[in-house]
Design a protein around this motif. Sequence first.
Motif, PDB file in Angstrom:
ATOM      1  N   ASP A   1      29.421   9.567  88.735  1.00 21.62           N
ATOM      2  CA  ASP A   1      30.782   9.024  88.805  1.00 21.62           C
ATOM      3  C   ASP A   1      31.266   8.595  87.426  1.00 21.62           C
ATOM      4  O   ASP A   1      32.391   8.893  87.009  1.00 21.62           O
ATOM      5  CB  ASP A   1      30.833   7.843  89.788  1.00 21.62           C
ATOM      6  CG  ASP A   1      29.823   6.738  89.456  1.00 21.62           C
ATOM      7  OD1 ASP A   1      28.817   7.023  88.768  1.00 21.62           O
ATOM      8  OD2 ASP A   1      30.052   5.581  89.880  1.00 21.62           O
ATOM      9  N   VAL A   2      30.391   7.917  86.696  1.00 20.87           N
ATOM     10  CA  VAL A   2      30.744   7.413  85.363  1.00 20.87           C
ATOM     11  C   VAL A   2      31.012   8.575  84.402  1.00 20.87           C
ATOM     12  O   VAL A   2      32.030   8.616  83.704  1.00 20.87           O
ATOM     13  CB  VAL A   2      29.606   6.518  84.812  1.00 20.87           C
ATOM     14  CG1 VAL A   2      29.887   6.113  83.374  1.00 20.87           C
ATOM     15  CG2 VAL A   2      29.429   5.285  85.692  1.00 20.87           C
ATOM     16  N   LEU A   3      30.104   9.540  84.388  1.00 26.28           N
ATOM     17  CA  LEU A   3      30.247  10.657  83.451  1.00 26.28           C
ATOM     18  C   LEU A   3      31.389  11.584  83.852  1.00 26.28           C
ATOM     19  O   LEU A   3      32.061  12.156  82.987  1.00 26.28           O
ATOM     20  CB  LEU A   3      28.935  11.439  83.342  1.00 26.28           C
ATOM     21  CG  LEU A   3      27.750  10.659  82.765  1.00 26.28           C
ATOM     22  CD1 LEU A   3      26.571  11.590  82.518  1.00 26.28           C
ATOM     23  CD2 LEU A   3      28.120   9.938  81.482  1.00 26.28           C
ATOM     24  N   GLY A   4      31.616  11.731  85.144  1.00 25.68           N
ATOM     25  CA  GLY A   4      32.721  12.575  85.598  1.00 25.68           C
ATOM     26  C   GLY A   4      34.063  12.058  85.114  1.00 25.68           C
ATOM     27  O   GLY A   4      34.909  12.823  84.634  1.00 25.68           O
ATOM     28  N   ASP A   5      34.266  10.738  85.202  1.00 23.86           N
ATOM     29  CA  ASP A   5      35.506  10.142  84.707  1.00 23.86           C
ATOM     30  C   ASP A   5      35.680  10.408  83.211  1.00 23.86           C
ATOM     31  O   ASP A   5      36.761  10.787  82.755  1.00 23.86           O
ATOM     32  CB  ASP A   5      35.516   8.630  84.966  1.00 23.86           C
ATOM     33  CG  ASP A   5      35.683   8.270  86.433  1.00 23.86           C
ATOM     34  OD1 ASP A   5      36.061   9.165  87.218  1.00 23.86           O
ATOM     35  OD2 ASP A   5      35.429   7.098  86.784  1.00 23.86           O
ATOM     36  N   GLY A   6      34.608  10.197  82.455  1.00 23.12           N
ATOM     37  CA  GLY A   6      34.681  10.417  81.011  1.00 23.12           C
ATOM     38  C   GLY A   6      34.909  11.868  80.647  1.00 23.12           C
ATOM     39  O   GLY A   6      35.700  12.187  79.748  1.00 23.12           O
ATOM     40  N   ALA A   7      34.224  12.770  81.368  1.00 22.14           N
ATOM     41  CA  ALA A   7      34.347  14.199  81.076  1.00 22.14           C
ATOM     42  C   ALA A   7      35.762  14.698  81.358  1.00 22.14           C
ATOM     43  O   ALA A   7      36.301  15.532  80.612  1.00 22.14           O
ATOM     44  CB  ALA A   7      33.328  14.988  81.889  1.00 22.14           C
ATOM     45  N   ARG A   8      36.373  14.184  82.413  1.00 21.82           N
ATOM     46  CA  ARG A   8      37.763  14.574  82.693  1.00 21.82           C
ATOM     47  C   ARG A   8      38.712  14.067  81.605  1.00 21.82           C
ATOM     48  O   ARG A   8      39.693  14.751  81.257  1.00 21.82           O
ATOM     49  CB  ARG A   8      38.179  14.080  84.078  1.00 21.82           C
ATOM     50  CG  ARG A   8      37.589  14.941  85.207  1.00 21.82           C
ATOM     51  CD  ARG A   8      38.069  14.507  86.579  1.00 21.82           C
ATOM     52  NE  ARG A   8      37.446  13.272  87.011  1.00 21.82           N
ATOM     53  CZ  ARG A   8      36.259  13.199  87.629  1.00 21.82           C
ATOM     54  NH1 ARG A   8      35.561  14.308  87.867  1.00 21.82           N
ATOM     55  NH2 ARG A   8      35.771  12.037  88.007  1.00 21.82           N
ATOM     56  N   ALA A   9      38.411  12.904  81.047  1.00 20.67           N
ATOM     57  CA  ALA A   9      39.213  12.393  79.926  1.00 20.67           C
ATOM     58  C   ALA A   9      39.077  13.301  78.707  1.00 20.67           C
ATOM     59  O   ALA A   9      40.062  13.600  78.022  1.00 20.67           O
ATOM     60  CB  ALA A   9      38.793  10.962  79.579  1.00 20.67           C
ATOM     61  N   LEU A  10      37.864  13.788  78.452  1.00 25.90           N
ATOM     62  CA  LEU A  10      37.665  14.728  77.338  1.00 25.90           C
ATOM     63  C   LEU A  10      38.409  16.031  77.596  1.00 25.90           C
ATOM     64  O   LEU A  10      38.995  16.614  76.675  1.00 25.90           O
ATOM     65  CB  LEU A  10      36.175  15.007  77.130  1.00 25.90           C
ATOM     66  CG  LEU A  10      35.325  13.883  76.537  1.00 25.90           C
ATOM     67  CD1 LEU A  10      33.874  14.343  76.417  1.00 25.90           C
ATOM     68  CD2 LEU A  10      35.852  13.433  75.174  1.00 25.90           C
ATOM     69  N   ARG A  11      38.382  16.478  78.846  1.00 25.27           N
ATOM     70  CA  ARG A  11      39.095  17.719  79.190  1.00 25.27           C
ATOM     71  C   ARG A  11      40.579  17.590  78.853  1.00 25.27           C
ATOM     72  O   ARG A  11      41.190  18.531  78.329  1.00 25.27           O
ATOM     73  CB  ARG A  11      38.899  18.028  80.669  1.00 25.27           C
ATOM     74  CG  ARG A  11      39.553  19.323  81.118  1.00 25.27           C
ATOM     75  CD  ARG A  11      39.238  19.594  82.577  1.00 25.27           C
ATOM     76  NE  ARG A  11      39.794  20.864  83.031  1.00 25.27           N
ATOM     77  CZ  ARG A  11      39.535  21.398  84.220  1.00 25.27           C
ATOM     78  NH1 ARG A  11      38.717  20.787  85.065  1.00 25.27           N
ATOM     79  NH2 ARG A  11      40.079  22.543  84.566  1.00 25.27           N
ATOM     80  N   SER A  12      41.153  16.429  79.149  1.00 19.31           N
ATOM     81  CA  SER A  12      42.581  16.222  78.883  1.00 19.31           C
ATOM     82  C   SER A  12      42.881  16.219  77.387  1.00 19.31           C
ATOM     83  O   SER A  12      44.023  16.429  76.980  1.00 19.31           O
ATOM     84  CB  SER A  12      43.057  14.908  79.516  1.00 19.31           C
ATOM     85  OG  SER A  12      42.548  13.791  78.818  1.00 19.31           O
TER      86      SER A  12
END
Length: 246
Positions: free
Chosen positions: A63-74
């Motif tokens: 959950d933690v890494l998914g949120d961060g990874a989506r921020a990087l994607r943006s």
Amino acid sequence: MSHTVMSHTVGFLYPGHSAEDEYPTMERLLAASGAAARLPVVHTLMREDAHRVDALLDIGGDDVLGDGARALRSMGVDAAVWACTSGSFVFGWDGAAAQVDGVRAAADVPASSTSFAFVNAARHLGLRRVAVAATYPRDVADRFAEFLAQADITVVSLSCKGIVTAAEVGTLGREDVLDFVAANDHADAEAVLVPDTALHTVAWLDDLEQRLGKPVLTANQVSVWEGLRLIGDTAPRPGLGALFAT
């Protein structure tokens, strides 16, 4: 006629706040080497700052890494690295690989983590026998040695500073770091690995290697190298230790 050189962007997921200034420092050092890259950092949730297995499993949760990874994607990054050694190797080899798969899927770019960065960096330099100078408590450091063993890298010496929080690790200065790493070298080691992204090291990589007379691999150094490797950027860069020189 001028030519615009497009620089790559490697995004980093970094837990909490301790030595995240290593990434702007690396940006400056890369630019000085003539091969620039952008290295943006997204801070991931750290519910508890503790080098303790249960807390580390939480820090590296999907959950933690998914949120961060989506921020990087943006942000439109070209690659993503989970810049936390202990928050990856505590999951074991298969768990750490699944963790990277999750980051890759959420960021939609090639991905890795600092634990795999150490393995790939050691392989790049042909290292088979290493010393580990860990800031962690012993039970956490033992898991790093087990992770390296999965890649046929033998830890001939494992030392532990026993520091529980990343915040405290981040306060260690140049002389502290040089003395700590030098004190925990071993005659049989081909290199010394320093596995904590909370520790400041990147401004002193050449100093460390001159002091020890052998390669020194540090967590934020290998994380940046791994991110560049993921996008095929393997240009030699001076001033960043043996890893970047070859």
